[in-house]
Design a protein around this motif. Structure first.
Motif: not given
Ligand code: ATP
Length: 235
Positions: A105-132
């Motif tokens: 949690r103290r590595d915001g930049a690392g987490n942001r780039s990791r999140l991009e990788e994860v959303l690239a792996l699962f494009p559907i989750l990028a579309q639904k990221k604000n859904d419950p």
């Protein structure tokens, strides 16, 4: 990279694991096959530090981790994606994913780039990221669970029955993703009852019965083993 030696675990007087010895080398995809109640989840929960083994050794990169706190084990690179997904259904997909990054949690930049990788792996989750998370289909929820584990930056990923309860087409997508995660360098231990699909992407596999390893081999060896075919492949 990860090795268990002589690991035993008891729930009260019930011995769930009896001298488990197994290993996964760096870059391997290793499958644990076993029926309901064989002990697959118990192996993962023990390796993750959620259960304390009665005896035995668990090493990550040669260092003992048995008895280490779960968060420290995650921080050292061993991350579990639990059976049944265990999402927070009312929270958004994004928040569920970010929970996986808690130890970083103290590595915001690392987490942001990791999140991009994860959303690239699962494009559907990028579309639904604000859904419950609870509003997603079963397969999409499984993607969230795997994505959350990836946010923990695993070097060794433990996947507990990711195909459970999913339709055949979705099972194929889940196994494709696991194959890709492994091909990109993450060591994977995969507990499955879907032996056919799991052995297709595995480098090696173990068969577990009543808390013991009863067989180990390459996918070809196990596919050609009559007992395995009868018990797990249905042929
Ligand atoms: P499944 O696919 O059903 O989860 P599994 O191979 O992962 O099967 P485990 O969940 O590890 O099996 O269970 C191994 C044995 O330990 C089973 O007999 C189970 O009933 C028992 N068991 C698991 N958790 C507990 C617990 N918290 N308390 C008591 N017994 C337990």
């Amino acid at each position: 990279m990860l090795s268990l030696e002589g690991v035993s675990l008891a729930y009260g007087s019930f011995r769930a694991l009896d001298g488990i010895g197994l290993h996964a080398a760096a870059g391997e995809l290793v499958v644990l096959l076993g029926a309901n109640g064989a002990g697959k989840s118990s192996i993962f929960l023990t390796a993750s530090g959620l259960h304390k083994p009665a005896s035995g050794s668990i090493r990550l990169d040669g260092e003992e981790i048995a008895g280490t706190r779960p968060a420290q084990i995650v921080a050292r690179g061993l991350v579990q994606c639990p059976e049944g997904r265990k999402l927070f259904p009312q929270m958004t997909v994004l928040k569920n994913l970010m929970l996986g990054a808690y130890v970083h949690r103290r590595d915001g930049a690392g987490n942001r780039s990791r999140l991009e990788e994860v959303l690239a792996l699962f494009p559907i989750l990028a579309q639904k990221k604000n859904d419950p998370a609870g509003s997603l289909s079963g397969g999409q929820q499984q993607m969230v669970a795997i994505g959350r584990a990836l946010m923990g930056r695993p070097r060794v990923l433990l996947l507990d029955e990711p195909s459970l309860g999913l339709a055949p087409l979705v099972v194929k997508q889940v196994f494709d993703v696991i194959h890709r995660i492994n091909a990109a360098g993450t060591t994977v231990l995969l507990a499955e009852q879907n032996a056919h699909a799991a052995l297709k992407i595995a480098h090696r596999a173990y068969v577990i019965e009543r808390g013991r390893i009863v067989l180990e081999g390459t996918p070809e060896t196990l596919m050609n083993n009559d007992a395995v075919r009868k018990a797990y492949i249905g042929a």
